[in-house]
Design an enzyme around this catalytic site. Sequence first.
Site, mmCIF file in Angstrom:
data_model
loop_
_atom_site.group_PDB
_atom_site.id
_atom_site.type_symbol
_atom_site.label_atom_id
_atom_site.label_comp_id
_atom_site.label_asym_id
_atom_site.label_seq_id
_atom_site.Cartn_x
_atom_site.Cartn_y
_atom_site.Cartn_z
ATOM 1 N N HIS A 1 0.824 -1.199 0.000
ATOM 2 C CA HIS A 1 0.000 0.000 0.000
ATOM 3 C C HIS A 1 0.871 1.266 0.000
ATOM 4 O O HIS A 1 0.482 2.304 -0.530
ATOM 5 C CB HIS A 1 -0.920 0.035 1.229
ATOM 6 N N ASP B 1 -4.736 -5.825 -7.971
ATOM 7 C CA ASP B 1 -5.011 -5.272 -6.664
ATOM 8 C C ASP B 1 -5.333 -3.786 -6.888
ATOM 9 O O ASP B 1 -5.242 -3.277 -8.018
ATOM 10 C CB ASP B 1 -3.813 -5.454 -5.732
#
Length: 437
Positions: free
Chosen positions: A260, A333
Amino acid sequence: MVRGIRTAGILAIATSLVACASPTGHAGSATNVPPPAAKPSSTPSTPSTEASAGAGTGTVRRALARMSTEEKVGQLFMPVVHGTSAAGASAGNQNAFGASTPAQVIAKYHLGGVILFPENIKSVSQVVSFTNGLQKASKGVPLIIGTDQENGLVSRMSALVTDLPGASVIGATRDTGLARKAAEATGAELKALGVNLDFAPVADVNIDPRNPVIGKRAFGDNPARVAQMVAASVKGFHDAGVAATAKHFPGHGDTRTDSHTGLPVIKHTRAQWEAMDAPPFKSAIGARVDAIMSAHIVMPKLDSSGDPATLSKPILTGLLRDKLGFDGVISTDALNMEGVRKKYDDGEVAVRAILAGADLLLMPPNLPKAHSAVLAAVKSGRISRERLDQSVTRLLELREKRGFLETAPVASAAAAAKVLRSAEHRRLAAMIESQSR
């Protein structure tokens, strides 16, 4: 080193599964701050011979043939929309997409799907009304409505659904029957709310216990046992009539970098990957998983380019498609994660993901820019019409397999109230907790 001893042990445990696995065949934060873009034109396109002849059933081919180029490109995207009502105006939607309501966003970009987050959830009746409204806004094929309901640490619908244990607790029971029942219960509750795809189960092996992003989200650190739990979970979701997604390919379990916020590098050799990371994905494919999500990680022994797996043709096409034989949907993702945004801008990332082999572009941080870039790449020939049709065909086939290609599912608040947090599901949660100790 202790780490080296641990790796060697896992290699020994997993080697037997690699030989017998049968290849038959997450999202980040919801920040969207791009400027508005002009509505694309609707130039009809002719379906390619390669993608439409012999690919998909007659129903799938007919659905594909009815789509314009813009509609096909729109099918590839699954953003987060703002608000709790399909018809509710929001400055967030206007700023991000140049359209005020979720329904207008869907219509403007011909979206193939939407992913739900806690910001979209207030109550059972509200979510049912929301998902029904989203489906009504889709004038082509029904929407794929997804969420990340892994249970445990990642539970986007936790305000409404049964508090079932996460994967590590289920893995500790060593009972694949419980894994299947837990996935079926989760799937039944999601379906009752109008959600038809779950971005679960996690197929990563928790090789490094200090991994900041996987950890307890995984079924464990034994590749063979994780593989068994993943296959059982896929079957459980299918028992409930919900699509399942194994994630994060080629394996996110051996890194201390969070994708992330950074770009993890995992230096597994091909043999280590085969033994430690691949077994759960092979098992998921054997269970006919609907989708597999890519990881924003670099594995230089699998692809020396330095690109993350999400943008790697050797990994997504060479390994996942050609080597493992996966013929379902490859989802990225979340594209707003820093791990995939290091080298290229947000439009180029979307194009490169499709060229690498992805079919579903999840949560682009700038949907107008990404949509325009993919559309331009198709019109210029950089992304061939055949390649575009292949992805759209897979997305249509997913709908057909789960029973919502021709008719959009309609959720019922009254029916959902009987399923959500039912006594049966609460007993199952307690049983899993008890047997995990």
